[in-house]
Design a protein around this motif. Structure first.
Motif, PDB file in Angstrom:
ATOM      1  N   GLN A   1       0.877  -1.154   0.000  1.00 27.03           N
ATOM      2  CA  GLN A   1       0.000   0.000   0.000  1.00 27.03           C
ATOM      3  C   GLN A   1       0.922   1.213   0.000  1.00 27.03           C
ATOM      4  OE1 GLN A   1      -2.116  -0.596   3.623  1.00 27.03           O
ATOM      5  NE2 GLN A   1      -2.645  -2.669   3.081  1.00 27.03           N
ATOM      6  N   GLY A   2       0.361   2.402   0.019  1.00 23.19           N
ATOM      7  CA  GLY A   2       1.210   3.578   0.062  1.00 23.19           C
ATOM      8  C   GLY A   2       1.944   3.664   1.391  1.00 23.19           C
TER       9      GLY A   2
ATOM     10  N   PRO B   1      -5.275   8.995  10.014  1.00 25.44           N
ATOM     11  CA  PRO B   1      -6.359   9.664   9.288  1.00 25.44           C
ATOM     12  C   PRO B   1      -5.876  10.946   8.622  1.00 25.44           C
ATOM     13  CG  PRO B   1      -6.833   9.538  11.657  1.00 25.44           C
ATOM     14  CD  PRO B   1      -5.510   8.921  11.454  1.00 25.44           C
ATOM     15  N   LYS B   2      -6.394  11.200   7.419  1.00 26.29           N
ATOM     16  CA  LYS B   2      -6.001  12.431   6.723  1.00 26.29           C
ATOM     17  C   LYS B   2      -6.890  13.588   7.150  1.00 26.29           C
ATOM     18  CE  LYS B   2      -8.475  11.492   2.328  1.00 26.29           C
ATOM     19  NZ  LYS B   2      -8.233  11.198   0.906  1.00 26.29           N
TER      20      LYS B   2
ATOM     21  N   ALA C   1      -4.780  10.121  -2.007  1.00 28.98           N
ATOM     22  CA  ALA C   1      -5.999  10.558  -2.703  1.00 28.98           C
ATOM     23  C   ALA C   1      -7.136   9.553  -2.611  1.00 28.98           C
ATOM     24  CB  ALA C   1      -5.685  10.847  -4.173  1.00 28.98           C
ATOM     25  N   ASP C   2      -6.823   8.254  -2.632  1.00 28.21           N
ATOM     26  CA  ASP C   2      -7.890   7.265  -2.763  1.00 28.21           C
ATOM     27  C   ASP C   2      -8.121   6.417  -1.507  1.00 28.21           C
ATOM     28  OD1 ASP C   2      -5.538   5.872  -2.981  1.00 28.21           O
ATOM     29  OD2 ASP C   2      -5.989   4.938  -4.917  1.00 28.21           O
ATOM     30  N   THR C   3      -7.650   6.908  -0.356  1.00 31.16           N
ATOM     31  CA  THR C   3      -7.987   6.276   0.923  1.00 31.16           C
ATOM     32  C   THR C   3      -8.309   7.407   1.901  1.00 31.16           C
ATOM     33  OG1 THR C   3      -5.832   6.301   2.049  1.00 31.16           O
ATOM     34  CG2 THR C   3      -6.229   4.491   0.468  1.00 31.16           C
ATOM     35  N   GLY C   4      -8.681   7.056   3.105  1.00 29.67           N
ATOM     36  CA  GLY C   4      -8.961   8.053   4.140  1.00 29.67           C
ATOM     37  C   GLY C   4      -7.748   8.412   4.963  1.00 29.67           C
TER      38      GLY C   4
END
Length: 196
Positions: A26-27, A62-63, A182-185
């Motif tokens: 994952q990132g 969390p972002k 961008a594509d996760t929370g």
């Protein structure tokens, strides 16, 4: 029978290798310029770091920082209790990268797996920052001094950003790097101690 069983086990283990190798793809990433606390720990530059020595790339939380994200006092670990040692100010003894106010600086992230990215942001502590206390939002300048938009693109495994170290700072400070996915929370957090 024993040969068949041995060959089957070897075959199954070889088939399982790619699955195991990619299950954590994952990132993930950390800053190594200025060196982050997680990389200091992974390099053996600080003791009693816990699990982060094996996973400097995993400080994910969390972002939405600063309005969202990890709670005050838990920012350097991304709110992740597994890496709580990163939030411990250790009496202000974390090794610090020497910087000068107003200097051009190349910020560097090492990614072990890339991810669609919103942006990278860099915050610095305010004048009067106390390096013996855990990091809080009130200790940081409210506006990042460097923002690098990525607009959903996937970054390379080594990411560099050119910026200018804020002027007028003295003594020990902390730079917080936030890599927002961008594509996760989630986002990745990296605290780097610096000395002016």
């Amino acid at each position: 029978m024993r040969k068949k069983l041995g060959a089957t086990l070897v075959g199954l283990s070889l088939i399982g290798l790619p699955v195991l190798a990619t299950s954590s793809a994952q990132g993930h990433g950390y800053t190594d310029s200025p060196i982050s606390r997680q990389k200091v720990c992974a390099n053996g530059g600080m003791t009693n770091c816990g699990e982060i020595i094996w996973e400097p790339q995993s400080v994910e939380g969390p972002k939405g920082f600063p309005s969202g994200g990890p709670a005050d006092g838990r920012i350097c670990a991304g709110g992740n209790s597994r890496f709580a040692q990163l939030d411990d100010p250790r009496g202000g003894t974390w090794p610090a990268t020497r910087v000068s106010g107003g200097q051009s600086y190349t910020f560097n992230w090492r990614l072990t797996a890339a991810h669609a990215t919103t942006d990278f942001k860099y915050y610095i502590t305010k004048d009067g920052y106390d390096p013996t206390q855990p990091l809080t939002r009130s200790a940081l300048e409210t506006t990042p001094f460097l923002t690098v938009p990525f607009n959903g693109k996937i970054p390379p495994y080594t990411v560099t950003h050119s910026g200018t170290i804020p002027s007028g700072k003295h003594g020990k400070h902390l730079i917080l790097g936030v890599w927002t996915i961008a594509d996760t929370g989630n986002a990745f957090y990296a605290c780097s101690d610096v000395q002016f």
